[in-house]
Design a protein around this motif. Structure first.
Motif, mmCIF file in Angstrom:
data_model
loop_
_atom_site.group_PDB
_atom_site.id
_atom_site.type_symbol
_atom_site.label_atom_id
_atom_site.label_comp_id
_atom_site.label_asym_id
_atom_site.label_seq_id
_atom_site.Cartn_x
_atom_site.Cartn_y
_atom_site.Cartn_z
ATOM 1 N N MET A 151 -45.876 -29.731 -21.824
ATOM 2 C CA MET A 151 -45.933 -30.338 -23.149
ATOM 3 C C MET A 151 -45.624 -29.310 -24.239
ATOM 4 S SD MET A 151 -49.264 -32.829 -22.887
ATOM 5 C CE MET A 151 -49.168 -33.236 -24.629
ATOM 6 N N GLY A 152 -46.188 -28.112 -24.097
ATOM 7 C CA GLY A 152 -45.924 -27.062 -25.074
ATOM 8 C C GLY A 152 -44.469 -26.655 -25.092
ATOM 9 N N LEU A 153 -43.880 -26.498 -23.905
ATOM 10 C CA LEU A 153 -42.465 -26.161 -23.800
ATOM 11 C C LEU A 153 -41.609 -27.192 -24.524
ATOM 12 C CD1 LEU A 153 -40.032 -24.621 -22.426
ATOM 13 C CD2 LEU A 153 -40.270 -26.260 -20.552
ATOM 14 N N SER A 154 -41.847 -28.464 -24.257
ATOM 15 C CA SER A 154 -41.037 -29.534 -24.840
ATOM 16 C C SER A 154 -41.194 -29.615 -26.350
ATOM 17 C CB SER A 154 -41.418 -30.880 -24.208
ATOM 18 O OG SER A 154 -41.308 -30.831 -22.813
ATOM 19 N N ALA A 155 -42.448 -29.641 -26.809
ATOM 20 C CA ALA A 155 -42.711 -29.785 -28.244
ATOM 21 C C ALA A 155 -42.134 -28.621 -29.031
ATOM 22 C CB ALA A 155 -44.214 -29.904 -28.492
ATOM 23 N N PHE A 156 -42.338 -27.409 -28.554
ATOM 24 C CA PHE A 156 -41.878 -26.247 -29.303
ATOM 25 C C PHE A 156 -40.371 -26.038 -29.178
ATOM 26 C CE2 PHE A 156 -46.186 -23.922 -29.608
ATOM 27 C CZ PHE A 156 -46.394 -24.473 -30.864
ATOM 28 N N ALA A 157 -39.779 -26.433 -28.058
ATOM 29 C CA ALA A 157 -38.321 -26.334 -27.934
ATOM 30 C C ALA A 157 -37.639 -27.233 -28.969
ATOM 31 C CB ALA A 157 -37.881 -26.714 -26.522
ATOM 32 N N ILE A 158 -38.126 -28.454 -29.092
ATOM 33 C CA ILE A 158 -37.563 -29.389 -30.079
ATOM 34 C C ILE A 158 -37.838 -28.888 -31.494
ATOM 35 C CG2 ILE A 158 -37.701 -31.743 -30.988
ATOM 36 C CD1 ILE A 158 -38.483 -32.617 -28.115
ATOM 37 N N GLN A 159 -39.062 -28.406 -31.730
ATOM 38 C CA GLN A 159 -39.417 -27.902 -33.051
ATOM 39 C C GLN A 159 -38.545 -26.713 -33.433
ATOM 40 O OE1 GLN A 159 -41.572 -24.799 -33.888
ATOM 41 N NE2 GLN A 159 -43.318 -25.723 -34.947
ATOM 42 N N GLY A 160 -38.320 -25.786 -32.480
ATOM 43 C CA GLY A 160 -37.481 -24.625 -32.749
ATOM 44 C C GLY A 160 -36.048 -25.007 -33.049
ATOM 45 N N ALA A 161 -35.527 -25.979 -32.298
ATOM 46 C CA ALA A 161 -34.158 -26.451 -32.543
ATOM 47 C C ALA A 161 -34.054 -27.095 -33.934
ATOM 48 C CB ALA A 161 -33.754 -27.442 -31.464
ATOM 49 N N LEU A 162 -35.034 -27.905 -34.293
ATOM 50 C CA LEU A 162 -35.044 -28.523 -35.627
ATOM 51 C C LEU A 162 -35.086 -27.457 -36.718
ATOM 52 C CD1 LEU A 162 -37.571 -31.456 -35.044
ATOM 53 C CD2 LEU A 162 -35.116 -31.681 -35.518
ATOM 54 N N TYR A 163 -35.840 -26.410 -36.480
ATOM 55 C CA TYR A 163 -35.966 -25.310 -37.443
ATOM 56 C C TYR A 163 -34.599 -24.676 -37.688
ATOM 57 C CZ TYR A 163 -38.899 -21.793 -39.776
ATOM 58 O OH TYR A 163 -39.527 -21.001 -40.696
ATOM 59 N N ALA A 164 -33.866 -24.393 -36.596
ATOM 60 C CA ALA A 164 -32.558 -23.751 -36.716
ATOM 61 C C ALA A 164 -31.542 -24.684 -37.367
ATOM 62 C CB ALA A 164 -32.069 -23.306 -35.340
ATOM 63 N N VAL A 165 -31.582 -25.967 -37.005
ATOM 64 C CA VAL A 165 -30.663 -26.943 -37.613
ATOM 65 C C VAL A 165 -30.925 -27.054 -39.107
ATOM 66 C CG1 VAL A 165 -30.103 -29.401 -37.731
ATOM 67 C CG2 VAL A 165 -30.269 -28.275 -35.511
ATOM 68 N N ASP A 166 -32.196 -27.072 -39.488
ATOM 69 C CA ASP A 166 -32.559 -27.169 -40.901
ATOM 70 C C ASP A 166 -32.055 -25.973 -41.699
ATOM 71 O OD1 ASP A 166 -34.059 -28.649 -42.980
ATOM 72 O OD2 ASP A 166 -35.313 -26.849 -43.034
ATOM 73 N N MET A 167 -31.910 -24.818 -41.030
ATOM 74 C CA MET A 167 -31.401 -23.618 -41.687
ATOM 75 C C MET A 167 -29.883 -23.502 -41.583
ATOM 76 S SD MET A 167 -34.262 -20.773 -40.601
ATOM 77 C CE MET A 167 -33.469 -19.524 -41.643
ATOM 78 N N SER A 168 -29.241 -24.561 -41.047
ATOM 79 C CA SER A 168 -27.773 -24.636 -40.927
ATOM 80 C C SER A 168 -27.205 -23.537 -40.035
ATOM 81 C CB SER A 168 -27.121 -24.577 -42.318
ATOM 82 O OG SER A 168 -27.569 -25.639 -43.124
ATOM 83 N N HIS A 169 -27.921 -23.173 -38.993
ATOM 84 C CA HIS A 169 -27.440 -22.179 -38.052
ATOM 85 C C HIS A 169 -26.473 -22.837 -37.058
ATOM 86 C CE1 HIS A 169 -29.656 -18.712 -39.300
ATOM 87 N NE2 HIS A 169 -30.845 -19.280 -39.123
ATOM 88 N N PRO A 170 -25.576 -22.044 -36.439
ATOM 89 C CA PRO A 170 -24.643 -22.603 -35.448
ATOM 90 C C PRO A 170 -25.376 -23.021 -34.183
ATOM 91 C CG PRO A 170 -24.469 -20.213 -35.509
ATOM 92 C CD PRO A 170 -25.348 -20.600 -36.664
ATOM 93 N N MET A 171 -24.635 -23.713 -33.301
ATOM 94 C CA MET A 171 -25.235 -24.238 -32.079
ATOM 95 C C MET A 171 -25.863 -23.144 -31.225
ATOM 96 S SD MET A 171 -26.059 -26.669 -30.087
ATOM 97 C CE MET A 171 -25.186 -28.087 -30.760
ATOM 98 N N SER A 172 -25.229 -21.983 -31.168
ATOM 99 C CA SER A 172 -25.784 -20.892 -30.352
ATOM 100 C C SER A 172 -27.183 -20.515 -30.821
ATOM 101 C CB SER A 172 -24.865 -19.668 -30.407
ATOM 102 O OG SER A 172 -24.660 -19.261 -31.757
ATOM 103 N N ALA A 173 -27.364 -20.470 -32.142
ATOM 104 C CA ALA A 173 -28.680 -20.127 -32.689
ATOM 105 C C ALA A 173 -29.686 -21.249 -32.444
ATOM 106 C CB ALA A 173 -28.572 -19.833 -34.180
ATOM 107 N N VAL A 174 -29.219 -22.491 -32.458
ATOM 108 C CA VAL A 174 -30.092 -23.633 -32.185
ATOM 109 C C VAL A 174 -30.634 -23.544 -30.761
ATOM 110 C CG1 VAL A 174 -30.215 -26.149 -31.958
ATOM 111 C CG2 VAL A 174 -28.955 -25.129 -33.858
ATOM 112 N N ILE A 175 -29.759 -23.220 -29.814
ATOM 113 C CA ILE A 175 -30.173 -23.101 -28.414
ATOM 114 C C ILE A 175 -31.160 -21.940 -28.244
ATOM 115 C CG2 ILE A 175 -29.409 -22.691 -26.048
ATOM 116 C CD1 ILE A 175 -28.573 -25.390 -27.231
#
Length: 204
Positions: A96-120
């Motif tokens: 559960m922690g892996l899933s929730a934080f992986a999605i949260q981290g990806a959203l964080y990077a997208v919100d900062m307009s980072h490229p796909m590599s940074a999102v991953i």
């Protein structure tokens, strides 16, 4: 709202996971709290360093620190005879922690307009960073490095889904969370493995 919910789920799940492992290793009460907090916030700290967010931003999460401390306290005070059965759920909380934080981290990077590599990278580090620090402090080999475990792959998939906009609406993000958690659970229940190659020792 989705961000906060995922953050709360991830914080509780990883805090509980860290506390359970600390008690399995027979740490004292201070060690239980330290390992629980580090597990809950380690991934976010590593992510912030790599994508350019001040590390001090962690201290603005007072509510999540309170939630983590309450979760650890609840685990520590849980009756020992019941905790023996609850330990079976340790991998589930980690999933559960892996899933929730992986999605949260990806959203964080997208919100900062980072490229796909940074999102991953943000998805993988936020989802697995706390678990890596937890396992190292507990003297265990990190799950992400074990050939018998599929771990970071699920964070990568979640990162792709968020980065490509496949999951953007709240219901889509919650669905992605359930799917990612389910896949992680299936991977350790059914012992799924990625291909690996073992080198033969050199003949003397």
């Amino acid at each position: 709202m989705t961000w906060e919910v995922l953050s709360i789920i991830g914080t509780v799940a990883f805090a509980v996971s860290g506390a359970i492992i600390a008690m399995e290793e027979e740490y004292d009460i201070l060690g239980v709290y330290i390992l629980g907090v580090v597990t809950a916030f380690g991934g976010g700290a590593i992510r912030n360093l790599l994508i350019g967010v001040p590390i001090s931003a962690l201290w603005e999460q007072e509510l999540f620190f309170q939630i983590a401390l309450l979760s650890i306290t609840a685990v520590f005070l849980f009756p020992n005879n019941l905790l023996k059965h609850w330990r079976r759920w340790g991998n589930f909380f980690d999933a559960m922690g892996l899933s929730a934080f992986a999605i949260q981290g990806a959203l964080y990077a997208v919100d900062m307009s980072h490229p796909m590599s940074a999102v991953i990278v943000a998805a993988v580090l936020t989802g697995s960073g706390g678990g890596i620090v937890r396992d190292l402090l507990a003297g265990r080999k990190p799950l992400i490095l074990l050939p018998s475990e599929i771990y970071a792959v699920w964070a990568i998939i979640a990162g792709f889904a968020v980065g490509f906009g496949i999951a953007s609406e709240p219901w889509q993000l919650y669905t992605l969370f359930v799917l990612t958690t389910g896949l992680r659970v299936c991977s350790y229940v059914y012992k799924w493995k990625l291909p690996f190659k073992k080198l033969q020792p050199l003949a003397e």
